[in-house]
Design a protein around this motif. Structure first.
Motif, PDB file in Angstrom:
ATOM      1  N   LEU A 162       0.743  -1.179   0.173  1.00 22.66           N
ATOM      2  CA  LEU A 162      -0.052  -0.093   0.073  1.00 22.66           C
ATOM      3  C   LEU A 162       0.754   1.262   0.076  1.00 22.66           C
ATOM      4  O   LEU A 162       0.634   2.110  -0.722  1.00 22.66           O
ATOM      5  CB  LEU A 162      -0.979   0.181   1.338  1.00 22.66           C
ATOM      6  CG  LEU A 162      -1.995  -1.164   1.281  1.00 22.66           C
ATOM      7  CD1 LEU A 162      -2.909  -1.217   2.560  1.00 22.66           C
ATOM      8  CD2 LEU A 162      -3.021  -0.768   0.063  1.00 22.66           C
ATOM      9  N   ALA A 163       1.901   1.274   0.747  1.00 21.09           N
ATOM     10  CA  ALA A 163       2.793   2.218   0.711  1.00 21.09           C
ATOM     11  C   ALA A 163       3.437   2.910  -0.464  1.00 21.09           C
ATOM     12  O   ALA A 163       3.531   3.929  -0.859  1.00 21.09           O
ATOM     13  CB  ALA A 163       3.824   2.273   1.905  1.00 21.09           C
TER      14      ALA A 163
ATOM     15  N   ALA B 214       0.733   6.957   3.266  1.00 18.20           N
ATOM     16  CA  ALA B 214       1.673   5.966   2.697  1.00 18.20           C
ATOM     17  C   ALA B 214       2.937   6.233   3.716  1.00 18.20           C
ATOM     18  O   ALA B 214       3.585   4.980   3.890  1.00 18.20           O
ATOM     19  CB  ALA B 214       2.229   6.759   1.310  1.00 18.20           C
ATOM     20  N   ALA B 215       3.303   7.474   4.259  1.00 15.77           N
ATOM     21  CA  ALA B 215       4.512   7.417   4.988  1.00 15.77           C
ATOM     22  C   ALA B 215       4.392   6.508   6.292  1.00 15.77           C
ATOM     23  O   ALA B 215       5.450   5.885   6.835  1.00 15.77           O
ATOM     24  CB  ALA B 215       4.796   8.716   5.366  1.00 15.77           C
ATOM     25  N   GLU B 216       3.130   6.756   6.797  1.00 12.05           N
ATOM     26  CA  GLU B 216       2.832   6.079   8.177  1.00 12.05           C
ATOM     27  C   GLU B 216       2.876   4.417   7.874  1.00 12.05           C
ATOM     28  O   GLU B 216       3.230   3.649   8.660  1.00 12.05           O
ATOM     29  CB  GLU B 216       1.460   6.325   8.729  1.00 12.05           C
ATOM     30  CG  GLU B 216       1.427   7.713   9.199  1.00 12.05           C
ATOM     31  CD  GLU B 216       0.115   8.225   9.902  1.00 12.05           C
ATOM     32  OE1 GLU B 216      -0.094   8.658  10.933  1.00 12.05           O
ATOM     33  OE2 GLU B 216      -0.904   7.838   8.870  1.00 12.05           O
TER      34      GLU B 216
ATOM     35  N   THR C 164      -0.174  14.305  16.178  1.00  7.58           N
ATOM     36  CA  THR C 164       0.044  12.992  16.438  1.00  7.58           C
ATOM     37  C   THR C 164       0.806  12.096  15.534  1.00  7.58           C
ATOM     38  O   THR C 164       1.969  11.672  15.625  1.00  7.58           O
ATOM     39  CB  THR C 164      -0.941  12.010  17.111  1.00  7.58           C
ATOM     40  OG1 THR C 164      -1.493  12.909  18.072  1.00  7.58           O
ATOM     41  CG2 THR C 164      -0.606  10.707  17.651  1.00  7.58           C
ATOM     42  N   SER C 165       0.175  12.134  14.314  1.00  8.32           N
ATOM     43  CA  SER C 165       0.771  11.567  13.157  1.00  8.32           C
ATOM     44  C   SER C 165       2.428  12.214  12.706  1.00  8.32           C
ATOM     45  O   SER C 165       3.152  11.738  12.754  1.00  8.32           O
ATOM     46  CB  SER C 165      -0.081  11.486  11.994  1.00  8.32           C
ATOM     47  OG  SER C 165      -1.187  10.905  12.131  1.00  8.32           O
TER      48      SER C 165
END
Length: 864
Positions: A319-320, A335-337, A365-366
């Motif tokens: 997915l990323a 995508a980064a998370e 938070t992210s």
């Protein structure tokens, strides 16, 4: 954790059942359909318990689904069609005789065997017992059940899920206290109003400690959690789905919501159709994009928990890779998370930019997670500054200061140096209350900066600090200069707008705010994204002080939506919405919102703590809750400091309301006057006008000239009736006060209108105009009730309902409706002479000559 779960009355559904069974069209039955968990069983159980005639329950089960006549308490060994037909006829006759005039209630009718369903169909045909049949939407049902509404004419309706109001009612009853509005919104959206999912979420989140009570208000913090029972149920549905469908479910569980195009790059069309047919994934158009989402709340959590670590890392990596480089910031952040816990981790540069995107979206938070990862991977100064920004915005100001203090700006590019200085000084001033250190840092940095753009940024940040310290004119002058400077970069313009919009609204120059706010569109970057809410603060206040309440609400809700991912900003914007409700006189709504704002976490900025508590104290004082109001003022005073000097006059206004609530009107007037003096010294003329008008509401009869002078400096529609009221109060002019009251009423300021009506009643009493006094006091009393039984000095002194006994009021209402005395006597079962006596006393008490005047008085009492 098991709660005593409340049962909410589904009045519309119960009425639909009753109407269907009571109709004269001979249908003698009703079918109730709905999704699993919508409360069908509870509904039909409650209905059955209310019946005063024989009731027979039938429940379809999976175990009895394959057994002929599974609902009949006898063993069936034959398979002969003739024998089964005879048994069907005998069972139908037996049911009809046993339940003559009664009702058969069937639950889970979709699980009935074909012969049991045929029995129901026969009963519907033969005019026997009434039928109440519940079945699940989307499940295959026997043809005989379908025929009940298609061929037999039974009524059919769908039982939907709870709406937001019903969800809040259930939560409040289950938890035994008020529930934060944002928590209600989250739970309603997560459960989609499904009663079954709602209960499992509440019990699961309570057990996990994510749903907790703070200051008397229930709040959901962190992700919602469901019970093991529901998790196992959802897991069972997944494991029995086709393998191709399970892969689709896994991808959507980690990437939801997922564009259909992105999903199609990872799985085939047949797999997507299989997942949809299994009822696990749904596809819908959102805007102009077709999206894939899981069909059940919490299914994603169950899928993610049940997957082994290696498979989960691989799916996140897929997915990323697919979402990387997307044009939308939210997609880049996702995508980064995903990459952080995948087998395809993004590089430090991508993580840093995604953290910046997350800050722009107010998802601090992210942003903190991404920035910390970027820093660990060598992201450099930019990643460190972004991380410090996230810490400052999430109640970790001291940690942010430690991080910024250890950074050595020697050798940095000037742009980074300026960003570091502005960020650190802002954290020192607003979050840590270290004003001298903040301004000293800006001054020392200014000595090292040479470019006009860098100097403008530092000066703009200083203007915002100067404003909060009460140096209004200096701040506005600097902000306005920077606004028109050709060399000012976007960051400087944002800082200038944050100071300018708030200052102008408080100065009464609200008409200048929209243009300035519009100029900031598109200027925000990661280090100035929070400033949009300072601009919004000014926009909302300008509209409130101008009396443009509908526009203020639209504006406030727009900023609330922008702040949905950040507690501090959300509670700040919510406080301003509470101020708007207070200005309108909606005390109950204002009280609920402000109590939430003062109990919510994440308010690192003392401005919001001060403002929310002061507004709450005013609301409580107006409602007669003086002890609680004093506690709110004490909380505000505890948070006061150099960074909240701008609200010193608001503190004085609030204290004046506490004094008025204790009955000391002389002290209340003195406090309001001093608050006006302080506001005027700072150039906050809109606040000064509010303070002077507060004194007028307390009975000060020497404010006409001062409000007249302020009306030349304060714009908007609200200042005019304030001035009219003050001038009329000086002259004890009842009709002038009525004019002010009517203007307030037209603007939607019901409580201000109630006070003006009450003061006009007092003026008319002094001149002996009894009829005008009663009309004014009645209107004041009516408006006060609409405001939540407000307790202002003017209303308590002069306002009251019509001075009639209950029987006289009843006669007056009927007479005002043009009924004759004889008709009134028949209606009330009394003699005509008795009615005539009541009418005589009513005319004398209200000083009206005839029924027309009486009708006017009754209309005044009941007008909205």
């Amino acid at each position: 954790m098991n709660l005593a779960w409340p049962v909410i009355e589904r009045r519309a559904a119960s009425t639909a059942i009753a109407e269907a069974l009571g109709s004269g069209d001979g249908s003698r039955g009703v079918l109730v359909e709905g999704l699993a968990g919508t409360g069908k069983t509870t509904l039909i159980t409650d209905y059955a318990s209310s019946l005063r005639r024989p009731v027979r329950w039938i429940t379809g089960t999976a175990a009895a689904h394959g057994r002929p006549f599974g609902v009949v308490p006898r063993r069936v060994d034959t398979t002969s069609p003739w024998s089964l037909a005879a048994m069907l006829s005998d069972a139908g006759r037996s049911f009809s005789e046993e339940l003559s005039g009664g009702t058969i209630v069937v639950d889970d009718a979709h699980l009935l065997d074909p012969l049991s369903a045929a029995l129901l169909n026969q009963l519907a045909t033969g005019g026997g017992p009434a039928l109440v049949v519940a079945f699940r939407t989307g499940e295959p049902a026997p043809d005989a059940i379908t025929a009940l509404w298609k061929d037999r004419g039974l009524a059919r309706f769908t039982l939907g899920c709870f709406d937001r109001g019903e969800t809040e009612a259930v939560l409040t009853a289950a938890l035994g206290g008020a529930v934060e509005s944002r928590t209600v919104d989250r739970i309603a959206a997560t459960t989609q109003g499904n009663p079954l999912y709602l209960r499992h979420l509440v019990e699961g989140s309570l057990a996990a400690g994510h749903l907790r009570c703070t200051a008397g208000i229930w709040q959901l913090r962190g992700e919602p959690v469901v019970t093991l029972e529901l998790a196992l149920l959802l897991h069972h549905r997944c494991v029995h789905a086709p393998p191709a469908a399970r892969r689709v479910v896994a991808l959507v569980a980690f990437g939801e919501p997922l564009e259909l195009a992105a999903l199609g790059d990872l799985v085939g069309r047949e797999s997507m159709l299989a997942a949809e047919r299994a009822g696990l994934v749904r596809f819908s158009t959102e805007g102009s994009t077709l999206m894939a989402r899981l069909a059940h709340p919490f299914l994603g959590e169950v899928v993610r928990r049940g997957m082994d670590a290696a498979a989960a890392r691989h799916i996140r990596g897929e997915l990323a890779s697919r979402l990387a480089g997307a044009p939308e910031p939210a997609e880049r952040v996702r995508a980064a998370e995903l990459s952080l816990r995948s087998d395809r981790r993004a590089c430090a540069r991508v993580l840093t930019e995604a953290a910046a995107d997350a800050i722009a979206l107010c998802s601090f938070t992210s942003a903190e997670v991404l920035a910390r990862a970027a820093t660990a991977d060598g992201g450099g100064v930019r990643a460190e500054l972004i991380r410090a920004t996230t810490l400052a915005g999430t109640n970790r100001a001291a940690e942010a200061e430690r991080l910024l203090a250890v950074l050595n700006p020697e050798g940095w590019a000037e742009r980074q140096l300026v960003r570091w200085a502005v960020l650190r000084s802002g954290n020192l001033f607003w979050n840590l209350g270290a004003g001298e250190r903040a301004t000293g840092l800006l001054s020392s940095t200014r000595a090292r900066v040479t470019t006009p753009a860098g100097l403008e940024c530092l000066d703009a940040a200083r203007a915002a600090i100067d404003l909060c310290r009460g140096h209004t004119c200096v701040a506005v002058e600097a902000a306005n200069r920077i606004r028109h400077a050709d060399c000012a970069p976007p960051a400087a313009r944002m800082w200038a707008a944050s100071a300018g919009c708030l200052a102008l609204s408080l100065m009464g120059r609200g008409h200048e705010v929209p243009r300035w706010a519009d100029e900031t569109a598109g200027l925000t970057e990661w280090d100035t994204s929070a400033l949009r809410f300072a601009v919004g603060h000014g926009e909302i206040l300008a509209l409130i002080y101008a009396g443009r309440y509908d526009q203020a609400e639209t504006c406030a809700r727009r900023y609330l939506e922008l702040a949905r991912n950040n507690d501090a900003m959300w509670f700040g914007m919510s406080s301003l919405l509470g101020k708007l409700e207070l200005a309108r006189g909606r005390l109950a709504e204002a009280g609920r919102r402000l109590e939430e704002a003062t109990s919510g976490p994440g308010r690192s900025n003392p401005q919001w703590r001060v403002l929310a508590n002061l507004l709450l104290a005013q609301c409580l004082a107006l409602s007669g809750r003086r002890i609680e109001a004093m506690a709110a003022v004490e909380r505000a005073e505890d948070a006061f400091g150099e960074n909240t000097a701008l609200y010193r006059a608001d503190l004085g206004i609030t204290r004046s309301w506490l004094a008025a609530g204790s009955g000391d009107l002389g002290r209340a007037i003195g406090l309001a006057r001093r608050a006006a003096d302080h506001a005027s010294e700072l150039g906050l003329f809109a606040v000064a006008a509010e303070a002077v008008h507060t004194a007028v509401r307390f009975g000060d009869r020497a404010c006409g000239a001062r409000l007249t002078a302020l009306s030349n400096m304060v714009d908007g529609s609200l200042i005019a009736p304030m001035t009219t009221q003050a001038i009329a109060a000086e002259a004890a002019d009842g009709y002038g006060l009525l004019s002010a009251a009517a203007q307030f009423d037209h603007l939607g300021s019901r409580l201000l209108a109630a006070d003006a009506f009450a003061q006009s009643a007092a003026a008319f009493r002094r001149t002996g105009n009894r009829r005008a006094e009663l009309r004014a006091s009645t209107r004041a009393y009516t408006l006060a009730r609409m405001c939540g039984d407000a307790c202002t000095p003017a209303i308590l002194a002069a306002a009251g309902p019509l001075p009639l006994t209950p029987r006289e009021h009843e006669v007056a209402v009927l007479a005002a409706a043009r009924l004759t005395n004889h008709e009134i006597a028949d209606r009330l079962a009394v003699s005509t002479r008795t009615v005539e006596g009541h009418i005589y006393h009513i005319y004398m008490k209200l000083d009206v000559p005839d029924r027309e005047g009486l009708a006017d008085m009754i209309l005044m009492e009941t007008a909205p």
